[in-house]
Design an enzyme around this catalytic site. Sequence first.
Site, PDB file in Angstrom:
ATOM      1  N   GLN A  25      12.558-103.256  -0.460  1.00  0.00           N
ATOM      2  CA  GLN A  25      12.403-102.293  -1.558  1.00  0.00           C
ATOM      3  C   GLN A  25      13.768-101.853  -2.095  1.00  0.00           C
ATOM      4  OE1 GLN A  25       9.402-101.759  -2.584  1.00  0.00           O
ATOM      5  NE2 GLN A  25       9.860-100.272  -4.188  1.00  0.00           N
ATOM      6  N   GLY A  35      15.310-104.263  -4.340  1.00  0.00           N
ATOM      7  CA  GLY A  35      14.595-104.486  -5.598  1.00  0.00           C
ATOM      8  C   GLY A  35      14.186-105.942  -5.744  1.00  0.00           C
ATOM      9  N   GLU A  91       2.745-110.362  21.932  1.00  0.00           N
ATOM     10  CA  GLU A  91       3.154-109.533  23.089  1.00  0.00           C
ATOM     11  C   GLU A  91       2.459-108.179  23.070  1.00  0.00           C
ATOM     12  OE1 GLU A  91       5.473-110.391  25.542  1.00  0.00           O
ATOM     13  OE2 GLU A  91       6.011-112.330  24.715  1.00  0.00           O
TER      14      GLU A  91
END
Lengths: 254, 403
Positions: free
Chosen positions: B336, B339, B363
Site C-alpha cells: 500500500q 502504491g 505450521e
Amino acid sequence: MKIAVLVKQVPDPNAIRYDRRLGDLVPGTPQATNEYDLYAVEAALRLKEQLGTGEVVVASVGPARETLNRCLAMGADRAVAIEGPSLPGDSLVTATVLAAWLRREAPDLIWAGQETSDAGTGNVGPQVAALLDIPLVSNVVGWEYRDGVLTLEREIEDGHQFQQVRPPALLCALSALDEPRLPTLRGIMEARRKPSDRISPADLGVSDDELAPVVSWEGLFVEEESATGVVLQDVDPDQAVEQLIAFLQERRLI
Amino acid sequence: MDFELTPEQIQVRDMVREFAQREVAPHIRDWDAKGEYHPEVFRKMGELGILGLPIPERYGGGGFDYVSLALACEELEAVDTFLRVVISVHVGLNSLTLLQWGTEEQKQRWLVPQARGEKLATFALTEPGAGSDAGNIQTRAVRDGDSYVLNGEKMWISLANTADHFLVFATLDPSQKHRGLAAFMLERGMEGLTTGSIHGKLGIRAGDTGWISMQNVRVPAENMIGEPGEGFKIAMSAIDQGRFTVAAGACGLIRACLEASIKYCHERQAFGQEIGRFQLVQQMIAKMVKGYETSRLLVFRAAELKNRGIRNTRETSLAKWVACDAAFEAANDAVQIHGAYGFSNEYPVERYLRNSRGAVIYEGTREIHQVLQAEYALGYRVDRPLRCPQPPAQAFEEQEARA
C-alpha cells in the site's frame, strides 16, 4: 611465517546517517570491519594455508571487539586490541602505536587495508612502513609467494605493475584481491577459545607526547548536492542513443 | 532478562546476513519471477554450518543456542522466505526431532551428516486429505518381518525434490487415529519412493515444494523413530521446532517490509513532501514496528525456554500466530505504501506479500493457533511430559553439567 594484519572497525558504510544538529554521525551508528582490511585478512590466511604453517595475528587501534572477533572467526590465530583514552587519534598516532606493537611482535609480513572508509587518509600503512623502515607495497590486487619472495601486482593509474619484495614488508590491500571468506559457525565457536589481548599504548612504551595528534578535526559536514542533468542537442540519433546508454551505465542504472 | 545479544549471537547474525545478501539477494527477483530453484545455495549454507546451527557439536553441528537460530531465520527470510524454509524443514522439523527422539545409532546415521550439511532432510506429515487433521493421515505402514511396507501420498512437502532424508508419518492402525501413528526415516533411492514438484504457487516461488508418493516402500524396522504409536507426539514436538523457525523468519519478513517502506517513504514525494510525512502512512509504519518488536519478543521468549529445555508449545504457538499475522499485515501495508509500484515486481514488496501468505496456513493455521491459545487459557489443554523431552541447547547442557 608470522603475519600481522592491521584492521579497523568503522561506521558501517551501508548504515551511515548524518545528524545535522550534532554535526556528526547519528549516535549508535552500526559498526563494521573496514572492507579493505577483510581482503588483507583473507590474503594473510591464504598465505598461511599455502605454507601450511605460521601464525596470523590481527591488531586494531581503538574499540574493535566485533571486528577482531570476526577476524578470529575467519581463521586468524590471535587478536590484539590496543585501546586508550586518546585512541584513535590521527593517522600518525595510530601508526606510532601500531609500529610500537609491531616492533615487539616482529612479524615476517604485515598486511593492511589500503585505506579506511571513515577517515580515508590512506596514511596508516605507509606511515607504519616508514616508522619500521621496511618496504611498502601499496594498492595490491594480486600476490604470489615462492621461494621466500613475494611477487605483487599493484594497481596504478594507467595499468598494473608487478613488484617483487622479500619480507619483511608492509602490503596494502585493495578489493580486487580474493573475496574475504565468511566466518563459518565452527570458526565462530572456535574463536571463543582463541587468545585475544587488550593492551594500552603505555604497555607498548608509547609516551603521551607521541599520542598528541598533529591533525585536528574541525567537524563533519555533508556536501550539498545539486542535481545536474545532461541535455543532448543537435546530436545524431545513433550517437545520442550511445551517449544516453553510456550515461545510464556510468550511473549503474542499466 | 537480558536483551543484549552475546558476541557469538551477533557474529552468527552478521554472517548469515552477509551470506544471504551476497549469495541470494542479487538474484532473488529473477529466481522468483522465473520460479527457478537453486539448490546450490544449500551447499553453501552447509559449508558455513548454517544447516547444523543448533545441533550439538558432538553430532556435527555448531552447538549454538535457539536465539542464534532465531536470528539466522530472521536474516534468511529478510532476503527470501525460501531460505528460511530450508531451516524449518531440515533443522527444525527433521534434525531437531532426531536429536530429541532418535536413538544414538539413528543420530549417528542421519543427524550427523545432516548437521554437517552433507545430506538434506525434510518432514512429511501433510497429505492431500489431511493437514490440520494430522490424526487422520492415510499413509499406511504395515509390518512385514523385520521391516514395514509404506503406501501413501504426501503433499506440500518442502524440499521434496531435493532432500536425501524424509521423516515420514504413517498410520499403523487407522482406527486408532492419532494414537496409531508412527514416524520413519526414509532415504531417497528406496524402491517405490518418488517425488515431484507443485507448480502454480502464490508465493515462495524460488523454493522447492512438492509431493511424495510411496508405493510398497520397504523400510527397515530400525528406521522407525520413537515407538509404534508415538508418531503423533513426535510430529507435534517437531512442529514446536518448525513453528519457532517460521515465527523467527516472519520477523525477518516484517523487517524487510519496514526497511523497504522507510526507504520508499523518504524517496517518494506527494503533495510537495515525502510521503513519510503523512500520518496515515506513518500509521502503517508504526504497525510494522509494533509487529516486528512484539513478534521478536515472543520469539526470544520461546527461544529462552528452548535453550533451557523447558516445554514451550504454548509460547511457540503464540509467537508463530502473532508473527505470521503481523508479517502478512506488514507486507500488505508495504504494498500500500508503495502504491502502484508496490503492485509490480520492480520493488520487492509484492514478493513479500505473496511469501507472507503461506505462513498463515502452514505450521498450524492461524485458526489452529487461536484454538490452542484459547484452550490453554480455558484450561482445556495441558502439556504432559514427553518420554523424550526436548534437550536444552548445548551451552545450557554444559552449564547444567557443571552445576
